[in-house]
Structures are given as structure tokens and as C-alpha cells.
Design a protein around this motif. Structure first.
Motif, PDB file in Angstrom:
ATOM      1  N   GLY A 190      -1.844 -17.021   9.546  1.00  0.00           N
ATOM      2  CA  GLY A 190      -2.114 -16.797   9.271  1.00  0.00           C
ATOM      3  C   GLY A 190      -3.378 -16.246   7.890  1.00  0.00           C
ATOM      4  O   GLY A 190      -3.342 -14.431   8.140  1.00  0.00           O
ATOM      5  N   GLN A 240       2.810 -13.319  12.532  1.00  0.00           N
ATOM      6  CA  GLN A 240       3.028 -14.294  13.324  1.00  0.00           C
ATOM      7  C   GLN A 240       4.489 -15.030  14.051  1.00  0.00           C
ATOM      8  O   GLN A 240       4.200 -15.613  14.867  1.00  0.00           O
ATOM      9  CB  GLN A 240       3.485 -15.453  11.404  1.00  0.00           C
ATOM     10  N   VAL A 249       1.480 -10.139   7.478  1.00  0.00           N
ATOM     11  CA  VAL A 249       1.698 -11.171   8.360  1.00  0.00           C
ATOM     12  C   VAL A 249       3.000 -11.622   9.212  1.00  0.00           C
ATOM     13  O   VAL A 249       2.593 -12.696  10.089  1.00  0.00           O
ATOM     14  CB  VAL A 249       0.802 -12.288   6.827  1.00  0.00           C
TER      15      VAL A 249
END
Length: 302
Positions: free
Chosen positions: A196, A177, A173
């Protein structure tokens, strides 16, 4: 639901009911059908459209091609840079045939096709090679693929080519991101917590890193699409952000210039993502265009 399309299993979401003009949404590189913002889908349904979304091959819940391997992305990238053919497991024309197969499975004669990024490239091929099935084309933050167009900004390309972490949802993640933060641009970037949550939902639905690599090579190997765009005769809208660091706005302008009568809209401060504020900017252009295209299309074939 799954349908058999072009000989493989494709996951499809069908929203809005029958007896409406149909909009087919085609998502981009490594993305799933759930990447289309709910607000955009609902706005289309509220405007009277039936909305078809699908997971492209090698993404989401559709069939993958892991048994065929990925090849060497670095080597194929060098070949692309020097104008040599890129060897890919399949091509964007195969992915356009998948979309056509979805229409066949659902017994839909014609659609208004909307594609984002790689999805715009697939949509362009669909409009160019199956004109009887496409009532209109909308290409969002995409490209004609012509040689000589600018590529991603250096920092974006570097992160895109970096190998993702091998394990751990949190690390994956965080990696994704960073990329989304770069490509979204400085004005309409989403809060990290929101991004997220979206990434975790997508990864828990399906995580297909090898499929992403094969799709990247399909894009790199698609060297003839620019020459096909002159065949497109349906109404066409090209939407592109002027702050896109992944697919620069010159790529969108070139796409529009190659399609007779295409309308080009530069969207101020839009990067390469569809956060709520950008969706709000796009929808008036998209809905106006689609309603105009529907009025120009015989009701029985929309």
C-alpha cells in the motif's frame, strides 16, 4: 531530470557516476522508474555500474498521449484473441526508440539492457533492432509474444481487465493491491501495508490510467517480435519465475529458445513482482552475467 528522446520528453534517473559500464533498466506495463527496487539499483551501483532508469512514455513523469485517446480495449482484445491486427496509438518499437533516444541524449554508446515484463519486450526490440548499442540483454518475467503461448491465469486476467475505481486513493490502492497479491504468488507476497505504501507513493508521483490502456494495446499489437529475436547476437540472460500467473514460465523459455546462446534461469516460487526476497534470488544470476558480459565488451563501448 528530463531529456528529449525520440521527439518527446522522457524522465530519467542516472545513478552511479560516469566512467562505469552502463546498465539501462526498463520497467513494465504502467510502471514507473521508481518501481525498480532500491536494493537492486544499489546492488548494481555497488558492483561498479552506472544505472539509467526512465519512465516509459505514457507513464510516470514522461510525456503522455491522452490527446490521442485510448480506443476500445475490449474490441482490440477480441481482435488479438482471433489473430486480427490490434490497432494501437504507438508500438513497442516506438518505446524502444524512446530508450535509444535516452542513450543519445546522455551520450552513451552501449549499454547492458535489463527489462522486466513489458520492459523485457522493449529491451528485446532494442537488442534486435539496435545491436550496435546493446552489449547484453537481460529479459525478466517477459515473453517473445509468439502466438500460441499461454496467457494470464483466468482470475488474473479478469482483475486486470476490470475497470479501476474512478476516484479515491484508498479505493485505487485496494484495487491495485488485489492484483499485486494475485500476481506475486503465494510464497513471496509482500505485506499489504508495504504494498500500500509503495502504491500510494507511485500514485502521488503520477497516475496515468489511460496511458496504461495504450501500453496494453501496444503489447497486444506487437505481433512480429518473436521473429526478430533470432537477430539478437549479444549475450542474453532470461530470468523467469516458475509461479508467474501473469506471464507463465513457458513464455520465458520460448524467449530463450529463440535467441542463440541465451541462458535461461527458472526462479523457484517467483511470481510476477520484485519483492526483496526475489531480488535476493535474482541478483547473483544478474551480477554474474553482467560482469561476464562486461569482460567480453571493449571498455570504450560498455
Amino acid at each position: 531530470m528530463k531529456v528529449t528522446a525520440n521527439g518527446i520528453q522522457i524522465e530519467v534517473e542516472d545513478t552511479g557516476g560516469a566512467d562505469r559500464p552502463v546498465v539501462m533498466l526498463i520497467m513494465g506495463l504502467g510502471m514507473q522508474l521508481i518501481a525498480w527496487p532500491d536494493a537492486l539499483v544499489q546492488a548494481l551501483v555497488d558492483a561498479g555500474f552506472r544505472v539509467i532508469r526512465h519512465d516509459n512514455r505514457d507513464s510516470g513523469l514522461s510525456d503522455g498521449f491522452d490527446h490521442l485517446g485510448t480506443g476500445n480495449l475490449f474490441w482490440q482484445g477480441l481482435r488479438h484473441r482471433f489473430g486480427l491486427p490490434v490497432r494501437s496509438t504507438y508500438g513497442l518499437q516506438d518505446m524502444a526508440a524512446d530508450a535509444l533516444g535516452v542513450l543519445d541524449a546522455l551520450q552513451i554508446d552501449r549499454v547492458h539492457v535489463v527489462g522486466a515484463s513489458m520492459g523485457g519486450m522493449i529491451a528485446q526490440r532494442l537488442a534486435a533492432t539496435a545491436p550496435a548499442r546493446v552489449a547484453s540483454l537481460t529479459s525478466i518475467m517477459s515473453s517473445s509474444g509468439a502466438r500460441g503461448l499461454p496467457g494470464p491465469r483466468a482470475d488474473v486476467l479478469g482483475l486486470l481487465m476490470r475497470r479501476p475505481p474512478r476516484a479515491g486513493e484508498d479505493a485505487l490502492v485496494a484495487h491495485s493491491q488485489r492484483l499485486i497479491r494475485l500476481i506475486s504468488g503465494p510464497v513471496y507476497a509482500l505485506d499489504d501495508a508495504v504494498v500500500g505504501e509503495r502504491l500510494r507513493a507511485a500514485m502521488r508521483r503520477a497516475y496515468r490510467p489511460k496511458g496504461l490502456l495504450r501500453q496494453m494495446m501496444a503489447v497486444g499489437g506487437d505481433t512480429t517480435r518473436a521473429g526478430l529475436l533470432a537477430r539478437i547476437a549479444c549475450p542474453t540472460l532470461v530470468l523467469h519465475g516458475d509461479a508467474d500467473p501473469l506471464v507463465p514460465i513457458a513464455c520465458g523459455r520460448d524467449t530463450a529458445q529463440r535467441i542463440a546462446g541465451a541462458r535461461f534461469v527458472a526462479v523457484p516460487d517467483m511470481g510476477h513482482d520484485l519483492p526483496p526476497a526475489v531480488v535476493a534470488l535474482l541478483l547473483p544470476h544478474l551480477l554474474d552475467f553482467l560482469h561476464t558480459a562486461v569482460r567480453a565488451t571493449p571498455r570504450s563501448s560498455s
